[in-house]
Design an enzyme around this catalytic site. Structure first.
Site, short mmCIF file in Angstrom:
data_model
loop_
_atom_site.label_atom_id
_atom_site.label_comp_id
_atom_site.label_asym_id
_atom_site.label_seq_id
_atom_site.Cartn_x
_atom_site.Cartn_y
_atom_site.Cartn_z
N GLY A 1 -67.14 42.14 5.07
CA GLY A 1 -66.58 41.42 6.33
C GLY A 1 -65.40 40.79 5.64
N LYS B 1 -70.93 34.60 -3.26
CA LYS B 1 -72.57 34.57 -3.76
C LYS B 1 -73.17 35.37 -4.54
CE LYS B 1 -75.86 32.07 -1.42
NZ LYS B 1 -77.09 32.27 -0.65
N ARG C 1 -63.72 45.43 13.87
CA ARG C 1 -65.06 46.08 14.16
C ARG C 1 -64.88 46.64 15.90
NH1 ARG C 1 -69.08 41.79 11.11
NH2 ARG C 1 -69.49 43.08 9.49
N GLY D 1 -73.11 43.37 4.41
CA GLY D 1 -74.58 43.42 4.02
C GLY D 1 -75.20 44.69 4.19
P1 ADP Z 1 -67.61 39.86 1.64
O1 ADP Z 1 -67.92 39.38 3.12
O2 ADP Z 1 -66.39 40.91 1.79
O3 ADP Z 1 -69.01 40.43 1.28
P2 ADP Z 1 -68.13 37.24 0.51
O4 ADP Z 1 -68.84 36.64 1.72
O5 ADP Z 1 -69.13 37.36 -0.65
O6 ADP Z 1 -67.35 38.52 0.91
O7 ADP Z 1 -67.09 36.22 0.05
C1 ADP Z 1 -65.87 36.12 0.49
C2 ADP Z 1 -65.42 34.62 0.14
O8 ADP Z 1 -65.60 34.40 -1.14
C3 ADP Z 1 -64.04 34.28 0.69
O9 ADP Z 1 -63.99 33.38 1.71
C4 ADP Z 1 -63.29 33.61 -0.58
O10 ADP Z 1 -62.44 32.54 -0.10
C5 ADP Z 1 -64.53 33.26 -1.28
N1 ADP Z 1 -63.94 33.31 -2.73
C6 ADP Z 1 -63.49 34.27 -3.40
N2 ADP Z 1 -63.51 33.90 -4.80
C7 ADP Z 1 -63.64 32.49 -4.91
C8 ADP Z 1 -63.78 31.41 -5.91
N3 ADP Z 1 -63.43 31.75 -7.13
N4 ADP Z 1 -64.49 30.23 -5.38
C9 ADP Z 1 -64.69 30.04 -4.30
N5 ADP Z 1 -64.75 30.94 -3.16
C10 ADP Z 1 -64.09 32.29 -3.55
MG MG Z 2 -68.54 37.25 3.90
#
Ligand code: ADP
Ligand code: MG
Length: 400
Positions: free
Chosen positions: A358, A200, A35, A382
């Protein structure tokens, strides 16, 4: 939308730039400076114009209080290294230190103010409180440039109210991010594949809702996949599950079928005895997660190797790919394979490959990929998702 070209004659003018320097930190060490790098083109442009540049940003969620570990000091240091110039830093945002630093600023110099979110006005619910804080910042400058793409979906003082108080324009990062998002939404080249993962499901269902009719294939992995598997009637052990979203997911699966869109779910899962690097691990079918020796306490922490290969195949054959959310807990080596394979496949796409989010952006860099291997790595998770959901973005609306 107004852009930098709409702000003429910036020589000796003070320009306040809202960047998104919300980098991941390990103590005071920056683990991914993507960033900071993304903020450079606008800052270099303004320096080249001979402006006095004030950089403002948030870091973390200090909730309106001074929290030492969220100081922007280390980020200002990194910014100076990357710009190759001295960058000064004010130890408060609108207090006496900031005021004297602003007064001493020379043409072509850069000053970073302390974390916006140390001030309750930045994220206040009450718009009068936000406006009051924005006015204090506005008093420092002649112009405002909005370049924190990661926050344009937020109605916050430095994003929304401040833009209304000074002649303002979007910076080069926002322009670049929007260009890519427009390509994803207006006549994307086909096949168009969207890959969703991460933790999520409730955060990401909106984007499925909006994109489903436009994509050819939707691949789902990560923690959110267990809500999909539960919607198919599978037991998912102790894996991440949002029970209250199961019905909604069932609705999407039905709609996808009606539309002839393929929703690709993993057919195998890496199941762990517990959360941690020293966990025992078994690979099993997606419908048999509770059939491992760990039973109902088993945790699905990555898509299985067969699924990773299949996902990679689908991605490689696409002309447009948008990927948000890691396929597994990539932070732990034995659960990183799915994310690695998906990232690798994106680098092989003959077309547009976009990484948003992120953690996803951090993942590809931590796994050893470079930014140049993708068409675009978005700085705003987001924000990109909300754009793709078709939502109105306050931080962009105010620049029109
Ligand atoms: P982004 O920031 O790219 O939008 P998110 O914040 O939604 O992604 O998700 C990232 C997190 O999801 C990571 O820290 C990763 O460890 C977690 N994650 C991925 N797969 C799983 C899983 N099967 N169980 C628990 N956590 C998970
Ligand atoms: Mg995230």
């Amino acid at each position: 939308m107004r852009t930098l070209a709409d702000l003429p004659n910036l020589k000796s003018k003070t320009v306040i730039v809202r960047c998104d320097l919300n980098v991941p930190l390990d103590g005071s060490k920056i683990t991914d400076d993507g960033r900071v790098i993304a903020s450079l083109p606008t800052l270099k442009y303004l320096i080249g114009e001979g402006a006095k540049v004030i950089v403002i940003s948030h870091l973390g969620r200090p909730a309106g209080e001074v929290v030492a570990k969220y100081s922007l000091g280390p980020v200002a240091g990194r910014l100076g290294e990357l710009l190759g110039t001295d960058v000064s830093f004010a130890s408060d945002t609108v207090g006496s230190n900031a005021k004297s630093a602003v007064a001493n600023l020379q043409d072509g110099q850069v000053l970073v103010l302390e974390n916006l979110r140390f001030n309750p006005g930045e994220t206040a619910k009450d718009s009068a409180e936000r406006s009051a804080f924005a006015s204090e910042i506005a008093a420092f400058g002649d112009f405002f440039v909005s370049d924190g793409f990661g926050v344009v979906h937020r109605k916050q003082a430095s994003v929304y109210e401040l833009a209304g108080l000074l002649p303002s324009a979007a910076g080069l990062l926002i322009e670049a991010e929007l260009k890519v998002l427009v390509r994803l939404t207006k006549n994307p080249e086909r096949p168009y594949v969207v890959v969703l993962g991460g933790s999520k499901v409730s955060d990401k269902l909106g984007v499925i809702d909006h994109l489903l009719p436009h994509v050819n294939q939707l691949l789902v992995g990560g923690g959110m996949v267990f809500t999909f598997l539960a919607a198919l009637g599978y037991k998912v052990g102790s894996s991440l599950l949002e029970v209250d979203q199961i019905e909604r997911v069932k609705g999407y699966l039905k709609r996808a079928e009606e539309l002839g869109i393929e929703v690709v779910l993993p057919t195998d899962i890496v199941v762990a005895s517990k959360f941690g690097a020293d966990a025992e691990v078994k690979v099993t079918g997606s419908d048999l997660i509770e059939g491992t020796p760990f039973g109902a306490s088993g945790l699905g922490l990555d898509i299985g190797p067969a699924s990773a290969l299949h996902f990679a195949d689908v991605i490689r054959n696409a002309k447009t790919v948008f990927w948000n959310g890691p396929m597994g807990v990539f932070e732990i080596d034995q659960f990183a394979n799915g994310t690695k394979q998906v990232a690798l496949a994106l680098t092989e796409v003959d077309g547009l490959s976009v990484v948003g989010g992120g953690d996803s952006a951090a993942a590809v860099r931590i796994l050893g990929f470079s930014d140049e291997q993708f068409s675009h790595i978005s700085t705003g998770g987001g924000a990109s998702l909300e754009y793709l959901e078709g939502k109105e973005m306050p931080g962009l609306e105010v620049l029109k």
